[in-house]
Design a protein around this motif. Sequence first.
Motif, PDB file in Angstrom:
ATOM      1  N   ARG A  46       0.871  -1.256  -0.038  1.00  0.00           N
ATOM      2  CA  ARG A  46       0.061   0.250  -0.019  1.00  0.00           C
ATOM      3  C   ARG A  46       0.823   1.241   0.251  1.00  0.00           C
ATOM      4  NH1 ARG A  46      -3.157  -3.095   2.972  1.00  0.00           N
ATOM      5  NH2 ARG A  46      -2.321  -2.339   4.961  1.00  0.00           N
ATOM      6  N   THR A  47       1.935   1.216   0.865  1.00  0.00           N
ATOM      7  CA  THR A  47       2.920   2.303   0.664  1.00  0.00           C
ATOM      8  C   THR A  47       3.498   2.752  -0.503  1.00  0.00           C
ATOM      9  OG1 THR A  47       3.268   2.055   3.305  1.00  0.00           O
ATOM     10  CG2 THR A  47       4.664   3.395   2.219  1.00  0.00           C
ATOM     11  N   GLN A  48       3.840   1.377  -0.926  1.00  0.00           N
ATOM     12  CA  GLN A  48       4.702   1.613  -2.550  1.00  0.00           C
ATOM     13  C   GLN A  48       3.608   2.014  -3.429  1.00  0.00           C
ATOM     14  OE1 GLN A  48       5.694  -2.465  -2.784  1.00  0.00           O
ATOM     15  NE2 GLN A  48       8.077  -1.998  -2.203  1.00  0.00           N
ATOM     16  N   GLY A  49       2.314   1.473  -3.195  1.00  0.00           N
ATOM     17  CA  GLY A  49       1.240   2.263  -4.097  1.00  0.00           C
ATOM     18  C   GLY A  49       0.926   3.687  -4.112  1.00  0.00           C
ATOM     19  N   GLU A  50       1.004   3.923  -2.776  1.00  0.00           N
ATOM     20  CA  GLU A  50       0.680   5.555  -2.415  1.00  0.00           C
ATOM     21  C   GLU A  50       1.744   6.122  -2.932  1.00  0.00           C
ATOM     22  OE1 GLU A  50       0.359   5.414   1.688  1.00  0.00           O
ATOM     23  OE2 GLU A  50      -1.696   4.785   1.578  1.00  0.00           O
ATOM     24  N   LEU A  51       3.100   5.781  -2.860  1.00  0.00           N
ATOM     25  CA  LEU A  51       4.313   6.372  -3.391  1.00  0.00           C
ATOM     26  C   LEU A  51       4.295   6.521  -5.101  1.00  0.00           C
ATOM     27  CD1 LEU A  51       6.907   7.761  -3.010  1.00  0.00           C
ATOM     28  CD2 LEU A  51       7.957   5.635  -3.088  1.00  0.00           C
ATOM     29  N   ALA A  52       3.748   5.533  -5.613  1.00  0.00           N
ATOM     30  CA  ALA A  52       4.012   5.300  -7.211  1.00  0.00           C
ATOM     31  C   ALA A  52       2.829   6.430  -7.373  1.00  0.00           C
ATOM     32  CB  ALA A  52       3.440   4.109  -7.376  1.00  0.00           C
ATOM     33  N   GLY A  53       1.585   6.360  -6.891  1.00  0.00           N
ATOM     34  CA  GLY A  53       0.696   7.464  -7.148  1.00  0.00           C
ATOM     35  C   GLY A  53       1.156   8.765  -6.885  1.00  0.00           C
ATOM     36  N   LEU A  54       1.873   9.047  -5.569  1.00  0.00           N
ATOM     37  CA  LEU A  54       2.305  10.343  -5.501  1.00  0.00           C
ATOM     38  C   LEU A  54       3.192  10.761  -6.537  1.00  0.00           C
ATOM     39  CD1 LEU A  54       2.535  12.855  -3.664  1.00  0.00           C
ATOM     40  CD2 LEU A  54       4.185  11.852  -2.424  1.00  0.00           C
ATOM     41  N   MET A  55       4.251  10.073  -6.978  1.00  0.00           N
ATOM     42  CA  MET A  55       5.263  10.263  -7.839  1.00  0.00           C
ATOM     43  C   MET A  55       4.463  10.508  -9.196  1.00  0.00           C
ATOM     44  SD  MET A  55       8.062   7.680  -6.829  1.00  0.00           S
ATOM     45  CE  MET A  55       9.054   7.607  -8.478  1.00  0.00           C
ATOM     46  N   LYS A  56       3.591   9.840  -9.485  1.00  0.00           N
ATOM     47  CA  LYS A  56       2.723  10.096 -10.745  1.00  0.00           C
ATOM     48  C   LYS A  56       2.101  11.435 -10.669  1.00  0.00           C
ATOM     49  CE  LYS A  56      -0.604   8.208 -14.132  1.00  0.00           C
ATOM     50  NZ  LYS A  56      -0.833   9.297 -14.769  1.00  0.00           N
ATOM     51  N   ARG A  57       1.800  11.987  -9.728  1.00  0.00           N
ATOM     52  CA  ARG A  57       0.908  13.197  -9.603  1.00  0.00           C
ATOM     53  C   ARG A  57       1.879  14.275  -9.864  1.00  0.00           C
ATOM     54  NH1 ARG A  57      -2.233  10.612  -5.736  1.00  0.00           N
ATOM     55  NH2 ARG A  57      -1.272  11.320  -3.910  1.00  0.00           N
ATOM     56  N   VAL A  58       3.258  13.973  -9.245  1.00  0.00           N
ATOM     57  CA  VAL A  58       4.237  15.293  -9.188  1.00  0.00           C
ATOM     58  C   VAL A  58       4.691  15.252 -10.564  1.00  0.00           C
ATOM     59  CG1 VAL A  58       6.500  15.382  -8.590  1.00  0.00           C
ATOM     60  CG2 VAL A  58       4.877  14.786  -6.957  1.00  0.00           C
ATOM     61  N   ALA A  59       4.842  14.103 -11.283  1.00  0.00           N
ATOM     62  CA  ALA A  59       5.190  13.990 -12.737  1.00  0.00           C
ATOM     63  C   ALA A  59       4.065  14.553 -13.671  1.00  0.00           C
ATOM     64  CB  ALA A  59       5.542  12.502 -13.123  1.00  0.00           C
ATOM     65  N   ASP A  60       3.006  14.305 -13.491  1.00  0.00           N
ATOM     66  CA  ASP A  60       1.577  15.197 -14.044  1.00  0.00           C
ATOM     67  C   ASP A  60       1.749  16.475 -14.057  1.00  0.00           C
ATOM     68  OD1 ASP A  60       1.139  12.672 -15.077  1.00  0.00           O
ATOM     69  OD2 ASP A  60      -0.751  12.628 -13.609  1.00  0.00           O
ATOM     70  N   ALA A  61       1.949  17.028 -12.641  1.00  0.00           N
ATOM     71  CA  ALA A  61       1.870  18.495 -12.353  1.00  0.00           C
ATOM     72  C   ALA A  61       3.219  19.100 -12.897  1.00  0.00           C
ATOM     73  CB  ALA A  61       2.317  18.686 -10.684  1.00  0.00           C
ATOM     74  N   ALA A  62       4.462  18.288 -12.894  1.00  0.00           N
ATOM     75  CA  ALA A  62       5.684  19.145 -13.624  1.00  0.00           C
ATOM     76  C   ALA A  62       5.507  19.141 -15.056  1.00  0.00           C
ATOM     77  CB  ALA A  62       6.909  18.179 -13.216  1.00  0.00           C
ATOM     78  N   ALA A  63       4.838  18.166 -15.790  1.00  0.00           N
ATOM     79  CA  ALA A  63       4.379  18.245 -17.282  1.00  0.00           C
ATOM     80  C   ALA A  63       3.736  19.450 -17.348  1.00  0.00           C
ATOM     81  CB  ALA A  63       3.802  16.884 -17.647  1.00  0.00           C
ATOM     82  N   ALA A  64       2.580  19.543 -16.569  1.00  0.00           N
ATOM     83  CA  ALA A  64       1.396  20.659 -16.708  1.00  0.00           C
ATOM     84  C   ALA A  64       2.334  21.986 -16.636  1.00  0.00           C
ATOM     85  CB  ALA A  64       0.362  20.690 -15.800  1.00  0.00           C
ATOM     86  N   ALA A  65       3.049  22.092 -15.749  1.00  0.00           N
ATOM     87  CA  ALA A  65       3.862  23.267 -15.572  1.00  0.00           C
ATOM     88  C   ALA A  65       4.824  23.560 -16.748  1.00  0.00           C
ATOM     89  CB  ALA A  65       4.629  23.229 -14.032  1.00  0.00           C
ATOM     90  N   ARG A  66       5.236  22.662 -17.288  1.00  0.00           N
ATOM     91  CA  ARG A  66       6.312  22.758 -18.705  1.00  0.00           C
ATOM     92  C   ARG A  66       5.416  23.174 -19.772  1.00  0.00           C
ATOM     93  NH1 ARG A  66       9.007  18.495 -16.889  1.00  0.00           N
ATOM     94  NH2 ARG A  66       7.665  16.917 -17.806  1.00  0.00           N
ATOM     95  N   ARG A  67       4.320  22.531 -19.632  1.00  0.00           N
ATOM     96  CA  ARG A  67       3.253  22.998 -20.968  1.00  0.00           C
ATOM     97  C   ARG A  67       3.038  24.595 -20.748  1.00  0.00           C
ATOM     98  NH1 ARG A  67       1.257  17.981 -20.172  1.00  0.00           N
ATOM     99  NH2 ARG A  67      -0.346  18.529 -18.879  1.00  0.00           N
ATOM    100  N   GLU A  68       2.705  24.865 -19.548  1.00  0.00           N
ATOM    101  CA  GLU A  68       2.203  26.442 -19.167  1.00  0.00           C
ATOM    102  C   GLU A  68       3.522  27.091 -19.424  1.00  0.00           C
ATOM    103  OE1 GLU A  68       0.263  28.797 -15.339  1.00  0.00           O
ATOM    104  OE2 GLU A  68       0.324  26.706 -15.380  1.00  0.00           O
ATOM    105  N   PHE A  69       4.590  26.886 -18.984  1.00  0.00           N
ATOM    106  CA  PHE A  69       5.816  27.893 -19.132  1.00  0.00           C
ATOM    107  C   PHE A  69       5.874  27.945 -20.806  1.00  0.00           C
ATOM    108  CE2 PHE A  69      10.315  27.695 -20.296  1.00  0.00           C
ATOM    109  CZ  PHE A  69      10.662  28.724 -19.600  1.00  0.00           C
ATOM    110  N   GLU A  70       5.876  26.580 -21.359  1.00  0.00           N
ATOM    111  CA  GLU A  70       6.198  26.835 -22.732  1.00  0.00           C
ATOM    112  C   GLU A  70       5.058  27.804 -23.716  1.00  0.00           C
ATOM    113  OE1 GLU A  70       5.863  22.936 -23.991  1.00  0.00           O
ATOM    114  OE2 GLU A  70       7.961  22.388 -23.362  1.00  0.00           O
ATOM    115  N   GLY A  71       3.768  27.806 -22.815  1.00  0.00           N
ATOM    116  CA  GLY A  71       2.838  28.529 -23.476  1.00  0.00           C
ATOM    117  C   GLY A  71       3.088  29.977 -23.081  1.00  0.00           C
TER     118      GLY A  71
END
Length: 128
Positions: A46-71
């Motif tokens: 469960r902890t690994q799953g939560e960590l994986a989910g958190l890492m995915k959310r961080v990666a998604d947020a970073a990708a969104a921030a990159r797209r916004e910066f590029e805009g």
Amino acid sequence: MQWACPVCTYENPISYTACDMCGTERIRDPPGASGATTSSDAALSRTQGELAGLMKRVADAAAAARREFEGYNEMLLQLQQKVDGIETTQRETRRAQTTSIQHGHELIDALLRALQDVSNATTNSGHS
């Protein structure tokens, strides 16, 4: 016997090689392990799953921030091009105004010379 998915924590039958809910591949037990899920194994999963989910959310947020910066970067480039165009137009306008003023001065000088010539001719013809 079951194994807990490290991503979604769904309890899958031990015979499944991937999670039935989310499709995550099963993490294989180390050699010599019994394969049975204990409460600490489930908590770790469960902890690994939560960590994986958190890492995915961080990666998604970073990708969104990159797209916004590029805009924003694209908007800044467009604004700079507009400013450059305005500055070029202003330089061309100043050049044209300067040229017009110079031509105006030349015309005034020519008119003054012509008036002076007429005045001189009138003065000279009156004395003859």
